[in-house]
Design a protein around this motif. Structure first.
Motif, PDB file in Angstrom:
ATOM      1  N   VAL A 193      50.129  32.121  15.897  1.00  0.00           N
ATOM      2  CA  VAL A 193      50.491  33.187  16.571  1.00  0.00           C
ATOM      3  C   VAL A 193      49.898  34.389  15.955  1.00  0.00           C
ATOM      4  O   VAL A 193      50.020  34.599  14.693  1.00  0.00           O
ATOM      5  CB  VAL A 193      52.068  33.137  16.257  1.00  0.00           C
ATOM      6  CG1 VAL A 193      52.687  34.515  16.876  1.00  0.00           C
ATOM      7  CG2 VAL A 193      52.748  32.058  16.742  1.00  0.00           C
ATOM      8  N   PHE A 194      48.956  35.193  16.463  1.00  0.00           N
ATOM      9  CA  PHE A 194      48.247  36.164  16.137  1.00  0.00           C
ATOM     10  C   PHE A 194      48.999  37.527  16.185  1.00  0.00           C
ATOM     11  O   PHE A 194      49.971  37.556  16.944  1.00  0.00           O
ATOM     12  CB  PHE A 194      47.202  36.040  16.823  1.00  0.00           C
ATOM     13  CG  PHE A 194      45.899  35.144  16.543  1.00  0.00           C
ATOM     14  CD1 PHE A 194      45.234  35.159  15.252  1.00  0.00           C
ATOM     15  CD2 PHE A 194      45.498  34.436  17.387  1.00  0.00           C
ATOM     16  CE1 PHE A 194      44.518  34.383  15.095  1.00  0.00           C
ATOM     17  CE2 PHE A 194      44.638  33.393  17.113  1.00  0.00           C
ATOM     18  CZ  PHE A 194      44.025  33.262  15.923  1.00  0.00           C
ATOM     19  N   ASP A 195      48.771  38.373  15.300  1.00  0.00           N
ATOM     20  CA  ASP A 195      49.320  39.711  15.285  1.00  0.00           C
ATOM     21  C   ASP A 195      49.328  40.376  16.609  1.00  0.00           C
ATOM     22  O   ASP A 195      50.408  40.885  16.962  1.00  0.00           O
ATOM     23  CB  ASP A 195      48.758  40.762  14.241  1.00  0.00           C
ATOM     24  CG  ASP A 195      48.765  40.189  12.683  1.00  0.00           C
ATOM     25  OD1 ASP A 195      48.702  38.893  12.664  1.00  0.00           O
ATOM     26  OD2 ASP A 195      49.062  40.834  11.878  1.00  0.00           O
ATOM     27  N   PHE A 196      48.276  40.188  17.333  1.00  0.00           N
ATOM     28  CA  PHE A 196      48.099  41.168  18.560  1.00  0.00           C
ATOM     29  C   PHE A 196      49.092  40.561  19.588  1.00  0.00           C
ATOM     30  O   PHE A 196      49.036  41.053  20.751  1.00  0.00           O
ATOM     31  CB  PHE A 196      46.522  41.364  18.841  1.00  0.00           C
ATOM     32  CG  PHE A 196      45.845  40.124  18.927  1.00  0.00           C
ATOM     33  CD1 PHE A 196      46.054  39.213  20.215  1.00  0.00           C
ATOM     34  CD2 PHE A 196      45.021  39.520  17.932  1.00  0.00           C
ATOM     35  CE1 PHE A 196      45.353  38.128  20.459  1.00  0.00           C
ATOM     36  CE2 PHE A 196      44.064  38.250  18.337  1.00  0.00           C
ATOM     37  CZ  PHE A 196      44.511  37.520  19.383  1.00  0.00           C
ATOM     38  N   GLU A 197      49.486  39.602  19.835  1.00  0.00           N
ATOM     39  CA  GLU A 197      50.315  38.972  20.440  1.00  0.00           C
ATOM     40  C   GLU A 197      51.914  38.952  20.346  1.00  0.00           C
ATOM     41  O   GLU A 197      52.617  38.513  20.845  1.00  0.00           O
ATOM     42  CB  GLU A 197      50.010  37.234  20.851  1.00  0.00           C
ATOM     43  CG  GLU A 197      48.802  37.242  21.326  1.00  0.00           C
ATOM     44  CD  GLU A 197      48.824  37.541  23.083  1.00  0.00           C
ATOM     45  OE1 GLU A 197      49.394  38.195  23.467  1.00  0.00           O
ATOM     46  OE2 GLU A 197      47.626  37.023  23.745  1.00  0.00           O
ATOM     47  N   CYS A 198      52.168  39.941  19.236  1.00  0.00           N
ATOM     48  CA  CYS A 198      53.532  40.024  18.641  1.00  0.00           C
ATOM     49  C   CYS A 198      54.120  41.429  19.109  1.00  0.00           C
ATOM     50  O   CYS A 198      53.295  42.308  19.123  1.00  0.00           O
ATOM     51  CB  CYS A 198      53.591  39.573  17.167  1.00  0.00           C
ATOM     52  SG  CYS A 198      53.358  37.658  17.194  1.00  0.00           S
ATOM     53  N   ASP A 199      55.424  41.501  19.111  1.00  0.00           N
ATOM     54  CA  ASP A 199      55.856  42.704  19.196  1.00  0.00           C
ATOM     55  C   ASP A 199      56.193  43.644  17.771  1.00  0.00           C
ATOM     56  O   ASP A 199      55.754  43.305  16.888  1.00  0.00           O
ATOM     57  CB  ASP A 199      57.428  42.766  19.919  1.00  0.00           C
ATOM     58  CG  ASP A 199      58.513  42.058  19.208  1.00  0.00           C
ATOM     59  OD1 ASP A 199      58.290  41.829  17.844  1.00  0.00           O
ATOM     60  OD2 ASP A 199      59.512  41.572  19.514  1.00  0.00           O
ATOM     61  N   ILE A 200      56.916  44.688  17.943  1.00  0.00           N
ATOM     62  CA  ILE A 200      57.101  45.709  16.923  1.00  0.00           C
ATOM     63  C   ILE A 200      57.877  45.035  15.779  1.00  0.00           C
ATOM     64  O   ILE A 200      58.024  45.499  14.570  1.00  0.00           O
ATOM     65  CB  ILE A 200      57.467  46.814  17.247  1.00  0.00           C
ATOM     66  CG1 ILE A 200      58.942  46.614  18.040  1.00  0.00           C
ATOM     67  CG2 ILE A 200      56.742  47.847  18.086  1.00  0.00           C
ATOM     68  CD1 ILE A 200      59.640  48.046  18.672  1.00  0.00           C
ATOM     69  N   ASN A 201      58.693  43.890  16.105  1.00  0.00           N
ATOM     70  CA  ASN A 201      59.379  43.000  14.965  1.00  0.00           C
ATOM     71  C   ASN A 201      58.845  41.673  14.546  1.00  0.00           C
ATOM     72  O   ASN A 201      59.393  40.834  14.183  1.00  0.00           O
ATOM     73  CB  ASN A 201      60.853  42.921  15.488  1.00  0.00           C
ATOM     74  CG  ASN A 201      61.573  44.121  15.523  1.00  0.00           C
ATOM     75  OD1 ASN A 201      61.583  44.824  14.947  1.00  0.00           O
ATOM     76  ND2 ASN A 201      62.119  44.408  16.862  1.00  0.00           N
ATOM     77  N   ARG A 202      57.554  41.664  14.815  1.00  0.00           N
ATOM     78  CA  ARG A 202      56.614  40.405  14.361  1.00  0.00           C
ATOM     79  C   ARG A 202      57.123  39.311  15.308  1.00  0.00           C
ATOM     80  O   ARG A 202      56.569  38.131  14.818  1.00  0.00           O
ATOM     81  CB  ARG A 202      56.844  40.390  12.749  1.00  0.00           C
ATOM     82  CG  ARG A 202      56.548  41.564  12.236  1.00  0.00           C
ATOM     83  CD  ARG A 202      56.642  41.271  10.539  1.00  0.00           C
ATOM     84  NE  ARG A 202      56.377  40.051   9.982  1.00  0.00           N
ATOM     85  CZ  ARG A 202      54.966  40.277   9.532  1.00  0.00           C
ATOM     86  NH1 ARG A 202      54.305  41.025   9.693  1.00  0.00           N
ATOM     87  NH2 ARG A 202      54.458  38.894   8.948  1.00  0.00           N
ATOM     88  N   LYS A 203      57.498  39.252  16.439  1.00  0.00           N
ATOM     89  CA  LYS A 203      57.794  38.288  17.013  1.00  0.00           C
ATOM     90  C   LYS A 203      57.140  37.947  18.420  1.00  0.00           C
ATOM     91  O   LYS A 203      56.681  38.917  18.878  1.00  0.00           O
ATOM     92  CB  LYS A 203      59.385  38.359  17.557  1.00  0.00           C
ATOM     93  CG  LYS A 203      60.425  38.129  16.707  1.00  0.00           C
ATOM     94  CD  LYS A 203      61.803  38.119  17.090  1.00  0.00           C
ATOM     95  CE  LYS A 203      62.950  37.883  15.727  1.00  0.00           C
ATOM     96  NZ  LYS A 203      64.159  37.782  16.531  1.00  0.00           N
ATOM     97  N   LEU A 204      56.611  36.930  18.674  1.00  0.00           N
ATOM     98  CA  LEU A 204      55.940  36.572  19.789  1.00  0.00           C
ATOM     99  C   LEU A 204      56.264  37.219  21.192  1.00  0.00           C
ATOM    100  O   LEU A 204      57.450  36.912  21.335  1.00  0.00           O
ATOM    101  CB  LEU A 204      55.573  34.931  19.955  1.00  0.00           C
ATOM    102  CG  LEU A 204      54.618  34.319  20.983  1.00  0.00           C
ATOM    103  CD1 LEU A 204      53.186  35.027  20.808  1.00  0.00           C
ATOM    104  CD2 LEU A 204      54.651  32.950  20.914  1.00  0.00           C
ATOM    105  N   LEU A 205      55.434  37.926  21.747  1.00  0.00           N
ATOM    106  CA  LEU A 205      55.776  38.284  23.055  1.00  0.00           C
ATOM    107  C   LEU A 205      55.825  37.305  24.135  1.00  0.00           C
ATOM    108  O   LEU A 205      54.813  36.329  24.027  1.00  0.00           O
ATOM    109  CB  LEU A 205      54.659  39.537  23.435  1.00  0.00           C
ATOM    110  CG  LEU A 205      54.678  40.630  22.896  1.00  0.00           C
ATOM    111  CD1 LEU A 205      53.442  41.552  22.956  1.00  0.00           C
ATOM    112  CD2 LEU A 205      55.975  41.620  23.027  1.00  0.00           C
TER     113      LEU A 205
END
Length: 243
Positions: free
Chosen positions: A13-25
């Motif tokens: 799970v890469f950073d650029f696929e996550c939201d502002i709360n560090r959760k996977l979009l």
């Protein structure tokens, strides 16, 4: 009952696929699900050259993605994808999402149709090359894909099939509809709650460079309806459930 035919890969799970709360979009989840589906098809010989030679291609009609726990940045996920033979011209593909302990935390249920690339019509009888695909007869997983209409909706801005959002078919990639739907929701809700579940119905393709109008409406306290329209024709509908 024989074991289903499966294909397995791991993804970080890469950073650029996550939201502002560090959760996977949800769009990020759909992208890794799309990738394992493509990799599986490549292994089976269903490559771009194969599709061109047979004048047919799979198009996504609808899907649902649901998490019991939304993954966080840095997690390693194991995806197991299971394709099913056609039922009334619809091909089902389910992808299970497992955490590092091997627990299932998510599921993607997608439904595809085989389309003639010359006539753009759904093929009720697939070409001979597709008839012997090593897909399972029955995949024992499913998600509810119903998308009810709210009592009322309101305008939610516009979106466009920009260059970075389009794929090799020169239209908005199916995973980016999830991004568009999320962006149509109030930011203050997404700042405190992640999207745990999304269902998408794809009605008509949006070609590269084209814009479309968005509308949204509440279905209940945790659930939103989002739809897109271009030239008076529905592009997509989505149902999003927040944690």
């Amino acid at each position: 009952m024989p074991e289903p035919k499966t294909f397995t890969e791991t993804f970080r799970v890469f950073d650029f696929e996550c939201d502002i709360n560090r959760k996977l979009l949800p769009g990020g989840a759909l992208r890794i699900s799309q990738q394992i589906s493509t990799d599986h098809c490549d292994c089976l010989g269903l490559t771009a050259d194969f599709y061109r030679a047979n004048h047919a291609v799979f198009l996504l009609a609808k899907l649902a993605c649901e998490f019991t726990r939304v993954p966080l940045i840095g997690e390693t996920l194991t995806l197991v994808t299971l394709p099913e033979t056609a039922k009334r011209a619809v091909y089902k593909r389910v992808t299970r999402i497992l955490d590092e302990a091997g627990r299932e935390i998510g599921l993607v249920d997608s439904r595809w149709v085989l389309v003639d690339t010359d006539t753009h019509r759904i093929l009720r009888r697939p070409p001979e090359a597709f008839a012997a695909l090593p897909f399972d007869e029955e995949v024992p997983f499913a998600l509810n894909m119903e998308i009810p209409k709210p009592e009322s909706t309101e305008p939610a801005g516009t979106a466009r099939a920009d260059y970075t959002l389009c794929d090799t078919n020169r239209h908005l990639n199916n995973t980016h509809y999830a991004d568009v739907a999320c962006n149509a929701l109030p930011l203050e809700e997404l700042e405190r709650r992640a999207v745990r579940r999304i269902a998408l119905n794809y009605h008509s393709e949006v070609p590269a460079g084209e814009s479309f109008e968005l509308e949204r409406g509440r279905l209940d306290e945790n659930t939103w309806y989002v739809a897109g329209q271009r030239g008076g024709k529905r592009c997509f509908e989505a149902k999003l459930t927040l944690e």
